[in-house]
Design a protein around this motif. Structure first.
Motif, PDB file in Angstrom:
ATOM      1  N   ILE A 113      77.089  -5.353  25.382  1.00  0.00           N
ATOM      2  CA  ILE A 113      77.575  -4.969  24.051  1.00  0.00           C
ATOM      3  C   ILE A 113      77.575  -6.189  23.135  1.00  0.00           C
ATOM      4  CG2 ILE A 113      79.598  -4.184  22.748  1.00  0.00           C
ATOM      5  CD1 ILE A 113      80.278  -2.465  25.306  1.00  0.00           C
ATOM      6  N   GLY A 114      78.069  -7.314  23.646  1.00  0.00           N
ATOM      7  CA  GLY A 114      78.098  -8.540  22.853  1.00  0.00           C
ATOM      8  C   GLY A 114      76.714  -8.984  22.435  1.00  0.00           C
ATOM      9  N   LYS A 115      75.767  -8.922  23.350  1.00  0.00           N
ATOM     10  CA  LYS A 115      74.388  -9.295  23.024  1.00  0.00           C
ATOM     11  C   LYS A 115      73.814  -8.364  21.967  1.00  0.00           C
ATOM     12  CE  LYS A 115      69.748  -9.944  24.973  1.00  0.00           C
ATOM     13  NZ  LYS A 115      69.172  -9.644  23.685  1.00  0.00           N
ATOM     14  N   TYR A 116      74.054  -7.067  22.141  1.00  0.00           N
ATOM     15  CA  TYR A 116      73.559  -6.089  21.172  1.00  0.00           C
ATOM     16  C   TYR A 116      74.119  -6.377  19.774  1.00  0.00           C
ATOM     17  CZ  TYR A 116      73.083  -1.778  18.537  1.00  0.00           C
ATOM     18  OH  TYR A 116      72.807  -0.873  17.556  1.00  0.00           O
ATOM     19  N   LEU A 117      75.430  -6.595  19.689  1.00  0.00           N
ATOM     20  CA  LEU A 117      76.046  -6.854  18.387  1.00  0.00           C
ATOM     21  C   LEU A 117      75.531  -8.158  17.783  1.00  0.00           C
ATOM     22  CD1 LEU A 117      79.692  -5.691  19.115  1.00  0.00           C
ATOM     23  CD2 LEU A 117      77.933  -4.490  17.786  1.00  0.00           C
ATOM     24  N   ALA A 118      75.364  -9.191  18.602  1.00  0.00           N
ATOM     25  CA  ALA A 118      74.818 -10.458  18.097  1.00  0.00           C
ATOM     26  C   ALA A 118      73.383 -10.275  17.614  1.00  0.00           C
ATOM     27  CB  ALA A 118      74.883 -11.528  19.192  1.00  0.00           C
ATOM     28  N   ASP A 119      72.564  -9.561  18.373  1.00  0.00           N
ATOM     29  CA  ASP A 119      71.174  -9.294  17.972  1.00  0.00           C
ATOM     30  C   ASP A 119      71.130  -8.490  16.673  1.00  0.00           C
ATOM     31  OD1 ASP A 119      70.351 -10.606  20.265  1.00  0.00           O
ATOM     32  OD2 ASP A 119      69.727  -8.785  21.329  1.00  0.00           O
ATOM     33  N   LEU A 120      71.998  -7.492  16.572  1.00  0.00           N
ATOM     34  CA  LEU A 120      72.041  -6.664  15.371  1.00  0.00           C
ATOM     35  C   LEU A 120      72.461  -7.497  14.154  1.00  0.00           C
ATOM     36  CD1 LEU A 120      71.562  -3.705  14.579  1.00  0.00           C
ATOM     37  CD2 LEU A 120      73.996  -3.308  14.960  1.00  0.00           C
ATOM     38  N   GLY A 121      73.478  -8.335  14.346  1.00  0.00           N
ATOM     39  CA  GLY A 121      73.909  -9.215  13.262  1.00  0.00           C
ATOM     40  C   GLY A 121      72.799 -10.153  12.835  1.00  0.00           C
ATOM     41  N   GLN A 122      72.059 -10.691  13.787  1.00  0.00           N
ATOM     42  CA  GLN A 122      70.938 -11.589  13.463  1.00  0.00           C
ATOM     43  C   GLN A 122      69.835 -10.851  12.728  1.00  0.00           C
ATOM     44  OE1 GLN A 122      70.931 -14.851  13.939  1.00  0.00           O
ATOM     45  NE2 GLN A 122      68.875 -15.128  13.160  1.00  0.00           N
ATOM     46  N   ALA A 123      69.594  -9.592  13.089  1.00  0.00           N
ATOM     47  CA  ALA A 123      68.549  -8.803  12.427  1.00  0.00           C
ATOM     48  C   ALA A 123      68.932  -8.513  10.974  1.00  0.00           C
ATOM     49  CB  ALA A 123      68.301  -7.498  13.172  1.00  0.00           C
TER      50      ALA A 123
END
Length: 156
Positions: free
Chosen positions: A142-152
């Motif tokens: 979940i943390g990776k997904y949210l970080a990736d989404l924020g970066q996108a």
């Protein structure tokens, strides 16, 4: 994209469901922040600056006026006015930078911390209770997904 995206597969529907849930979460966060902004009698930019400073303080990172301007994407003149407002209201203090006598760092006041956490403590506890049942592996995902989404969304 000029036309709305319509899911064609179960996977695409699941993607859409996640994105709709993120939108709902964003709306809930906006309402939560709006209540605090009103209670503290400040604008959204002032609150965003305080939130940024809270996070940086928790990481042990000093905050300069330049970093506030960069984070909020506002001019140095607007940053100076924002800092003046927050200082006058008793939310922040300016201090000499520990290694650069020409520079300043900003710190939160005890009043600011107390006010911020008084407003958010119940929400943070509710969010922790929702998060707690997930496994460490699930939380990392979940943390990776949210970080990736924020970066996108904001690659800066």
């Amino acid at each position: 994209m000029t036309t709305p995206w319509v899911p064609q597969t179960p996977h695409q529907q699941a993607v859409l469901d996640v994105l709709l849930n993120i939108r709902a979460l964003n709306d809930a966060m906006d309402r939560m922040n709006g209540g605090m902004k009103d209670d503290m009698d400040m604008n959204a930019t002032d609150l965003a600056a305080l939130r940024m400073m809270i996070v940086r303080e928790q990481r042990g990172e000093p905050v300069s006026p330049h970093e506030v301007a960069k984070h909020l994407r506002i001019s140095t003149a607007s940053t100076t006015k924002l800092i003046d407002r927050l200082e006058t209201a008793g939310y922040i203090e300016r201090h000499p930078h520990p290694r650069d006598r020409r520079a300043r760092i900003l710190t939160l006041t005890a009043h600011s911390r107390a006010t911020f956490f008084r407003h958010f403590s119940e929400h943070l506890e509710q969010m922790r209770q929702v998060t707690e049942p997930y496994t460490e592996d699930e939380l990392r995902l979940i943390g990776k997904y949210l970080a990736d989404l924020g970066q996108a969304i904001d690659p800066a």
